[in-house]
Motif scaffolding. Structure first.
Motif, PDB file in Angstrom:
ATOM      1  N   GLY A 242       0.831  -1.196   0.000  1.00  0.00           N
ATOM      2  CA  GLY A 242       0.000   0.000   0.000  1.00  0.00           C
ATOM      3  C   GLY A 242       0.871   1.253   0.000  1.00  0.00           C
ATOM      4  N   PHE A 243       1.932   1.217   0.827  1.00  0.00           N
ATOM      5  CA  PHE A 243       2.874   2.341   0.927  1.00  0.00           C
ATOM      6  C   PHE A 243       2.170   3.652   1.211  1.00  0.00           C
ATOM      7  CE2 PHE A 243       4.696  -0.858  -1.948  1.00  0.00           C
ATOM      8  CZ  PHE A 243       5.706  -1.299  -1.110  1.00  0.00           C
ATOM      9  N   THR A 483       4.823  -7.488  10.103  1.00  0.00           N
ATOM     10  CA  THR A 483       4.712  -7.062  11.500  1.00  0.00           C
ATOM     11  C   THR A 483       3.996  -8.108  12.353  1.00  0.00           C
ATOM     12  OG1 THR A 483       4.413  -4.903  10.467  1.00  0.00           O
ATOM     13  CG2 THR A 483       4.323  -4.972  12.861  1.00  0.00           C
ATOM     14  N   THR A 523       2.835   0.305  13.689  1.00  0.00           N
ATOM     15  CA  THR A 523       2.179  -0.941  14.058  1.00  0.00           C
ATOM     16  C   THR A 523       2.932  -1.738  15.116  1.00  0.00           C
ATOM     17  OG1 THR A 523       1.364  -0.944  11.814  1.00  0.00           O
ATOM     18  CG2 THR A 523       1.032  -2.958  13.080  1.00  0.00           C
ATOM     19  N   ARG A 632      14.241  -0.782  20.592  1.00  0.00           N
ATOM     20  CA  ARG A 632      14.530  -2.219  20.627  1.00  0.00           C
ATOM     21  C   ARG A 632      14.125  -2.851  19.297  1.00  0.00           C
ATOM     22  NH1 ARG A 632      12.290  -7.311  23.645  1.00  0.00           N
ATOM     23  NH2 ARG A 632      10.326  -6.160  23.775  1.00  0.00           N
ATOM     24  N   ASN A 635      12.611  -7.920  15.371  1.00  0.00           N
ATOM     25  CA  ASN A 635      13.002  -8.919  14.380  1.00  0.00           C
ATOM     26  C   ASN A 635      13.949  -8.264  13.380  1.00  0.00           C
ATOM     27  OD1 ASN A 635      13.086 -10.511  11.965  1.00  0.00           O
ATOM     28  ND2 ASN A 635      11.313 -11.656  12.710  1.00  0.00           N
ATOM     29  N   GLN A 642      12.790  -3.801   5.673  1.00  0.00           N
ATOM     30  CA  GLN A 642      12.205  -2.477   5.485  1.00  0.00           C
ATOM     31  C   GLN A 642      13.249  -1.489   4.963  1.00  0.00           C
ATOM     32  OE1 GLN A 642       8.874  -1.490   5.892  1.00  0.00           O
ATOM     33  NE2 GLN A 642       8.704  -3.703   5.835  1.00  0.00           N
ATOM     34  N   VAL A 705      10.426   1.601  11.848  1.00  0.00           N
ATOM     35  CA  VAL A 705      11.468   1.603  10.819  1.00  0.00           C
ATOM     36  C   VAL A 705      10.871   1.477   9.403  1.00  0.00           C
ATOM     37  CG1 VAL A 705      11.899  -0.904  10.805  1.00  0.00           C
ATOM     38  CG2 VAL A 705      13.777   0.664  10.269  1.00  0.00           C
TER      39      VAL A 705
HETATM   40  N1  MCN Z   1      10.434  -3.798  13.307  1.00  0.00           N
HETATM   41  C1  MCN Z   1      11.240  -4.438  14.248  1.00  0.00           C
HETATM   42  N2  MCN Z   1      11.762  -3.718  15.289  1.00  0.00           N
HETATM   43  C2  MCN Z   1      11.513  -2.391  15.426  1.00  0.00           C
HETATM   44  C3  MCN Z   1      10.697  -1.728  14.481  1.00  0.00           C
HETATM   45  C4  MCN Z   1      10.144  -2.479  13.443  1.00  0.00           C
HETATM   46  O1  MCN Z   1      11.468  -5.630  14.131  1.00  0.00           O
HETATM   47  N3  MCN Z   1      12.035  -1.714  16.445  1.00  0.00           N
HETATM   48  C5  MCN Z   1       9.852  -4.546  12.163  1.00  0.00           C
HETATM   49  C6  MCN Z   1       8.377  -4.870  12.358  1.00  0.00           C
HETATM   50  O2  MCN Z   1       8.191  -6.110  12.906  1.00  0.00           O
HETATM   51  C7  MCN Z   1       7.848  -4.821  10.945  1.00  0.00           C
HETATM   52  C8  MCN Z   1       8.701  -3.769  10.270  1.00  0.00           C
HETATM   53  O3  MCN Z   1       9.910  -3.717  11.025  1.00  0.00           O
HETATM   54  O4  MCN Z   1       8.044  -6.053  10.314  1.00  0.00           O
HETATM   55  C9  MCN Z   1       8.036  -2.391  10.198  1.00  0.00           C
HETATM   56  O5  MCN Z   1       7.442  -2.084  11.414  1.00  0.00           O
HETATM   57  P1  MCN Z   1       6.931  -0.606  11.768  1.00  0.00           P
HETATM   58  O6  MCN Z   1       8.057   0.316  11.681  1.00  0.00           O
HETATM   59  O7  MCN Z   1       6.146  -0.683  13.009  1.00  0.00           O
HETATM   60  O8  MCN Z   1       5.955  -0.229  10.529  1.00  0.00           O
HETATM   61  P2  MCN Z   1       4.467  -0.728  10.233  1.00  0.00           P
HETATM   62  O9  MCN Z   1       4.346  -2.152  10.547  1.00  0.00           O
HETATM   63  O10 MCN Z   1       3.492   0.215  10.835  1.00  0.00           O
HETATM   64  O11 MCN Z   1       4.403  -0.613   8.652  1.00  0.00           O
HETATM   65  C10 MCN Z   1       4.045   0.596   8.016  1.00  0.00           C
HETATM   66  C11 MCN Z   1       5.168   1.082   7.109  1.00  0.00           C
HETATM   67  C12 MCN Z   1       4.681   2.181   6.251  1.00  0.00           C
HETATM   68  S1  MCN Z   1       4.032   3.534   7.046  1.00  0.00           S
HETATM   69  C13 MCN Z   1       4.754   2.098   4.866  1.00  0.00           C
HETATM   70  S2  MCN Z   1       4.267   3.420   3.926  1.00  0.00           S
HETATM   71  C14 MCN Z   1       5.250   0.911   4.254  1.00  0.00           C
HETATM   72  C15 MCN Z   1       6.149   0.142   5.121  1.00  0.00           C
HETATM   73  O12 MCN Z   1       5.644  -0.015   6.342  1.00  0.00           O
HETATM   74  N4  MCN Z   1       4.492   0.223   3.377  1.00  0.00           N
HETATM   75  C16 MCN Z   1       4.873  -1.041   3.017  1.00  0.00           C
HETATM   76  N5  MCN Z   1       6.714  -0.945   4.557  1.00  0.00           N
HETATM   77  C17 MCN Z   1       6.035  -1.648   3.603  1.00  0.00           C
HETATM   78  N6  MCN Z   1       6.439  -2.888   3.237  1.00  0.00           N
HETATM   79  C18 MCN Z   1       5.686  -3.578   2.355  1.00  0.00           C
HETATM   80  N7  MCN Z   1       6.110  -4.812   2.002  1.00  0.00           N
HETATM   81  N8  MCN Z   1       4.550  -3.075   1.805  1.00  0.00           N
HETATM   82  C19 MCN Z   1       4.124  -1.834   2.109  1.00  0.00           C
HETATM   83  O13 MCN Z   1       3.002  -1.366   1.594  1.00  0.00           O
END
Ligand code: MCN
Ligand code: MO
Length: 741
Positions: A242-243, A483, A523, A632, A635, A642, A705
């Motif tokens: 979706g991005f 996530t 998330t 922290r 994963n 990402q 991230v």
């Molecule tokens: N993560 C982690 N440790 C952290 C932070 C994050 O292990 N301290 C991991 C999470 O488990 C997750 C990933 O990193 O697998 C991203 O987590 P997070 O930063 O919480 O972001 P969201 O899950 O809320 O994802 C949203 C973000 C956004 S805003 C866009 S835009 C985007 C992105 O994710 N769109 C995507 N990445 C994408 N990736 C895919 N494949 N498709 C999209 O549409």
């Protein structure tokens, strides 16, 4: 413990073996929709249906006026995050007599199959009487031609972001320099285009929808169609990306729902790639202004105007940019005297929506270009200039000049460590040496501070089933990030049971009672913490059941590694036995739900790019390295994924991606005209996370991230291009003609 380890994604088998289910894969006995689109950017029109109705298979042809009868309210902005009051917002319903952009749907054809629907759409006759149109944002700002006459202006929003005393700071500066920095229009391009199926049985409305926001969709569809929320179910099947672009609604989707209500039959539509490219455009903005700095490299003032394009209407999410970019412009730096006039401008073009990073890439590109400009003017090193300006750890939590409170971090230390870990200086020397041999290679870095983890809240429920396996429902809506796997890791650790016992559920508004969705890298932090909190409560309930079964007080029972232990007597009962007991009829079962409120958090990092440019100006990003403090890390493989994905999109934004609109407002809508990077254009990645991290206030201690690389990547890549070519570059994409030798 699972957290901190690169656990493989739990639900990937179906994706890699072609068994995933996107909206278009669903077997629903539905009619197909196709759209007739405006071929002029502004004009009055008349639709004749007769010929289309004769096409075999066509069931109905609807004009905008007919569809508008079903709609109680127009499409509106997202008022969770923006205050609509200072805005000038045109009513957005289906075009009845006047079209405002090339590509706007002006009639809809419903048929028994998609080919007949398409043939029917081709047979609809439209007469146009063209009107003056304004495609260019700068011209639009002069208000000579109006997109919406009733507004009396094309400026949809104007706000002043003032802090300190910018005039005084400029007057006292050793040096003043003018800057112009901008990003061109982009097309987000998820692999799966938009898609929707709507089914109305006279009472209940069921929508299968490729979306990031099923619960918000439920409440908005209720408002728009006047159907109680309780009778609407929105189901998000597998979503192929979706991005940020699937966090709002487009007229086509509402037309599909309206037609299914009108006909009392299911209707479906999946955008073609061309339609997808027209449905979601993003990120066109220009900042023009002046900066002031001292001879030692201290940035003291930023003054200027930020123009953000809206397209023909204010979408749900584009309202964010003009109000979030300005307060994020100071970024991680100490500058406190700023005056930024922010404007949002309507044009006769496809309405613009958000794209990965939404506001933070724009703000980061502006402030990082400013930092590099200071470095160039003073012949200082990029790292040295940034170190001079970065907020220090002892200032944390730091309230920035516009009131944003940066929670935790040590920016200078991270920069110094990052420079070492990424071998920045070594690579810089190598590039300089290569250039002496006549090669055009360059190395560049950029720093970023991101705001993410947005509230207002997120929902989670933990249900222990009779056999001891656990269902975790979350209001977050992963659609590619993975996530859900990280959340399963957190819950497995919290409950001290094998991760195989956990199933994560999301994206069905009937299965998950409430939710906010996945966007803004929120998330893991907010839905993850909600899941930890609900699991903690579920464990407490399990402990009570265990205590009763052992005829003991709860305090006497200790839980470790899947066993409830009577502290004094040493008796033990397993997790599974307690689960069985919970459903024996003597106990109420074990379910706990939490609605967790949350506030923003600020990750940060430094990214570096290595580029090579040939004599014809064709550039390649050879390497991309990242060093981030994201709190922290739950994963590392997912987080790295990402960085890689966003980094590849950053290559696109920096070098290739430009949504070309001609003077007729027509967008080039094939991948022959709009270049997205493929594996061939992807750089070699190295991604590192700070071991000594700075936690967020969330239970997970994590920050986000999901957008990092696309926030900072374009600035790092552009800096590397400057290093390689000696040119000054201040807007993206940087095309070959600008880099030619
Ligand atoms: N993560 C982690 N440790 C952290 C932070 C994050 O292990 N301290 C991991 C999470 O488990 C997750 C990933 O990193 O697998 C991203 O987590 P997070 O930063 O919480 O972001 P969201 O899950 O809320 O994802 C949203 C973000 C956004 S805003 C866009 S835009 C985007 C992105 O994710 N769109 C995507 N990445 C994408 N990736 C895919 N494949 N498709 C999209 O549409
Ligand atoms: Mo996003």
């Amino acid at each position: 413990s699972y957290s901190g380890k690169s656990v493989k994604r739990l639900y990937d088998d179906k994706f890699v073996t072609g068994r995933s289910t996107y909206v278009d894969d669903l077997k629903v006995n539905a009619l197909y929709a196709a759209f007739v689109r405006s071929t002029v950017p502004h004009g009055r029109f008349k639709v004749s249906k007769e010929d289309a109705l004769k096409v075999k298979g066509v069931i109905a042809v609807y004009t905008g006026s007919e569809l508008n009868q079903i709609i109680k309210e127009g499409i509106g902005p997202w008022t969770t995050y923006i205050d609509p009051r200072p805005w000038k917002i045109p009513k957005w319903k289906f075009a009845e007599h006047e079209t405002k952009y090339n590509g706007e749907p002006i009639a809809m054809v419903i048929a028994t199959d998609k080919y007949s629907a398409r043939d029917g759409a081709d047979a609809v006759n439209v007469d146009y009487e063209t009107m003056d149109a304004v495609i260019d944002m700068e011209r639009a700002s002069k208000n000579e031609i109006l997109v919406h006459k009733e507004l009396g202006t094309n400026i949809g929003y104007e706000g002043n972001f003032n802090a300190g005393d910018v005039e005084k700071a400029l007057a006292n500066a050793d040096r003043r320099v003018e800057v112009e920095i901008g990003n061109n229009r982009l097309i987000p391009s998820p692999m799966e285009p938009r898609g929707i199926i709507s089914q109305y049985d006279g009472i209940n409305l069921t929508i299968w929808y490729s979306t990031q926001i099923p619960h918000f969709a439920r409440s908005e569809f209720s408002r728009i169609f006047g159907i109680p929320e309780s009778r609407i179910r929105v189901i998000m099947p597998d979503v192929g990306g979706g991005f940020g672009s699937k966090a709002h609604f487009i007229p086509e989707e509402l037309a599909v729902i309206a037609s299914s209500i009108k006909l009392g039959r299911p209707v479906r539509w999946t955008a073609t790639r061309t339609e997808e490219m027209m449905a979601t455009n993003s990120r066109h903005n220009v900042f023009k202004g002046e900066i002031g700095f001292k001879n030692d490299g201290t940035l003291v003032a930023i003054k200027g105007t930020l123009d953000v394009e809206l397209g023909a209407y204010l979408t749900y999410t584009e309202g964010l940019q003009p109000t979030i970019i300005p307060p994020m412009i100071p970024g991680p730096y100490k500058v406190r005297d700023l005056a930024i006039k922010s404007r949002a401008i309507y044009t006769n073009t496809i309405p613009i929506t958000m794209y990965r990073g939404a506001s933070r890439p724009e703000a980061t590109f502006i402030i990082e270009r400013i930092m590099s400009t200071v470095a160039d003017e003073l012949k200082m090193d990029d790292v040295e200039v940034r170190l001079r300006n970065l907020v220090k750890e002892e200032q944390m939590p730091y309230v920035n000049p516009f009131g944003l409170k940066y929670d935790t971090g040590d920016y200078p230390t991270l920069l110094k460590e990052g420079v070492k870990v990424m071998e920045y200086n070594k690579m810089k020397e190598w590039a300089a040496e290569e250039r002496r041999k006549g090669k055009r290679v360059g190395v560049g870095l950029a720093f970023y501070l991101e705001i993410c983890g947005f509230g207002p809240y997120e929902f989670a429920e933990t249900r222990v089933t009779e056999d001891g396996s656990v269902i975790v429902s979350i209001g977050g809506t992963p659609h590619g990030q993975g996530t859900e796997t990280a959340i399963a890791q957190l819950v497995a650790d919290e409950l001290q049971i094998p991760i195989e016992k956990i199933k994560v559920v999301w994206g069905d508004s009937d299965a998950v009672p409430s939710g906010t969705g996945t966007y803004g890298s929120r998330t893991l932090a907010i839905a993850g913490s909600a899941a930890v909190a609900s699991s903690r409560q579920a464990l407490e309930k399990m402990r009570k059941v265990a205590a009763r079964s052992m005829k003991a007080d709860v305090e006497e029972i200790e839980y470790r590694n899947g066993e409830f232990v009577h502290k004094k007597e040493g008796k033990k009962v397993t997790w599974d036995a307690v689960a069985r007991e919970a459903y024996s009829g003597r106990e109420p079962g074990v379910t706990a739900s939490v609605t967790l409120e949350g506030d923003v958090t600020f990750p940060y990092g430094v990214h570096m790019a290595v580029v090579e440019v040939d004599d014809y100006g064709i550039a390649k990003v050879k390497e991309y390295r990242a060093y981030d403090d994201i709190g922290r890390v739950i994963n590392p493989a997912l987080a790295e994924g990402q960085v890689h994905g966003g980094g590849t999109q950053a290559v696109g934004q920096a070098l290739y991606e430009l949504a070309i609109i001609n003077e007729n407002g027509q967008l080039a809508v094939t991948y022959a005209d709009y270049f997205v990077p493929t594996a061939v254009e992807a750089p070699k990645f190295k991604s590192y996370f700070a071991e000594k991290y700075h936690p967020s206030a969330y239970l997970t201690k994590s920050k986000g991230v999901g957008e990092a690389s696309l926030i900072v990547g374009p600035a790092a890549i552009v800096r590397a291009l400057e290093d390689a070519t000696g040119k000054r570059l201040n807007k993206t994409p940087v095309l070959p003609e600008e880099l030619i030798k």
